[in-house]
Design an enzyme around this catalytic site. Sequence first.
Site, PDB file in Angstrom:
ATOM      1  N   LYS A  11       0.828  -1.219   0.000  1.00  0.00           N
ATOM      2  CA  LYS A  11       0.000   0.000   0.000  1.00  0.00           C
ATOM      3  C   LYS A  11       0.853   1.255   0.000  1.00  0.00           C
ATOM      4  O   LYS A  11       2.019   1.245   0.394  1.00  0.00           O
ATOM      5  CB  LYS A  11      -0.948   0.030   1.201  1.00  0.00           C
ATOM      6  CG  LYS A  11      -0.298   0.015   2.585  1.00  0.00           C
ATOM      7  CD  LYS A  11       0.089   1.377   3.143  1.00  0.00           C
ATOM      8  CE  LYS A  11       0.781   1.289   4.488  1.00  0.00           C
ATOM      9  NZ  LYS A  11       1.509   2.492   4.900  1.00  0.00           N
ATOM     10  N   ASP A 141      -2.249  -1.779   9.993  1.00  0.00           N
ATOM     11  CA  ASP A 141      -2.417  -1.803   8.531  1.00  0.00           C
ATOM     12  C   ASP A 141      -2.968  -3.126   8.014  1.00  0.00           C
ATOM     13  O   ASP A 141      -3.343  -3.216   6.841  1.00  0.00           O
ATOM     14  CB  ASP A 141      -1.063  -1.585   7.830  1.00  0.00           C
ATOM     15  CG  ASP A 141      -0.539  -0.173   8.006  1.00  0.00           C
ATOM     16  OD1 ASP A 141      -1.347   0.737   8.259  1.00  0.00           O
ATOM     17  OD2 ASP A 141       0.690   0.004   7.873  1.00  0.00           O
TER      18      ASP A 141
END
Length: 302
Positions: A11, A141
């Site tokens: 990401k 995350d």
Amino acid sequence: MAVSSVRVPGKVNLALCVAPRRADGYHELVTVFQAVSLHEEITALARQDAEIGLQMTGEGSEELPCDQSNLAVRAARLLRERYSRPDLGVDLRVRKQVPMAGGMAGGSADAAGVLLACSQAWQLGAGSSELSGIAAELGSDVPFLLFGGNAVGTGRGERLRAMPALGRLEWVFALAPRGLSTPSVYQRFDELVERGVLVPNTELSKRSLDALCSGDAAQVAPELRNDLQPAALELYPELAATLEAGLFAGALAAVLCGSGPTCAFLCTDADQADRLAAALATAPEVRGTRRAHGPVPGPEVL
Ligand code: C5P
């Protein structure tokens, strides 16, 4: 014997807005995640005994311990614990593409992939809400890596709201020769706040959010934001030159990935991004460059 393979993206944070430290030591965030086309490939091979084995290959794997401190192993242990199945064992294989300790959530992607692959290989029948609960225990995350696309994260980053995954942004990532520890970047952020250098503000206007999720690089570029960048630059001053080198070589915008030290450069199109990746590869504090695009879907079963 049951086996399952998945691939999970890394990401970049299109926005990372950080509030002051909470009583539990974490920081309240408003962040816009985008999954990008650098992937971790995770295979789980169920074992007859209760051992959990791990082999890693690819990006940075030689520097990673494969013992119980590895987030991939912790993910498998937590999953079987939550299902009260201490008898389950697995051999895990991880092929890494996401830069290690770089702010792109490679370790979190491994954990997300292990949860999915093990729940299949062990035939646990875990649903997505069960897995995202376990994912949040493993790291802030990890839930997003089960999700993919574009999403707004709040809380520690673990509470997610899907956003439209429009268009295709072309990215160049510049890898740094050394890593940065996430807790020390957050700690430096706290010090900057204490010194009055930074005034935390997690407001993200609807206009900014729409622009960030528009998929149009020209609209995204002026809205990219990372509140951890000043803290990371104090700890690793050479990164300022890397960010500038990318802008000088024609990137639309430059921003640090998460807590760094990987630098992300947004480009107008794929050709420009290829040229930028080649130009930046020779910059002084750059260990290598990677090309990717986003948003990409979350985990895919192989
Ligand atoms: O959740 P995760 O284990 O990835 O977080 C690593 C470290 O990053 C935490 O121990 C904390 O120091 C910092 N962190 C934070 N606030 C967040 C996310 C992470 O302070 N929202």
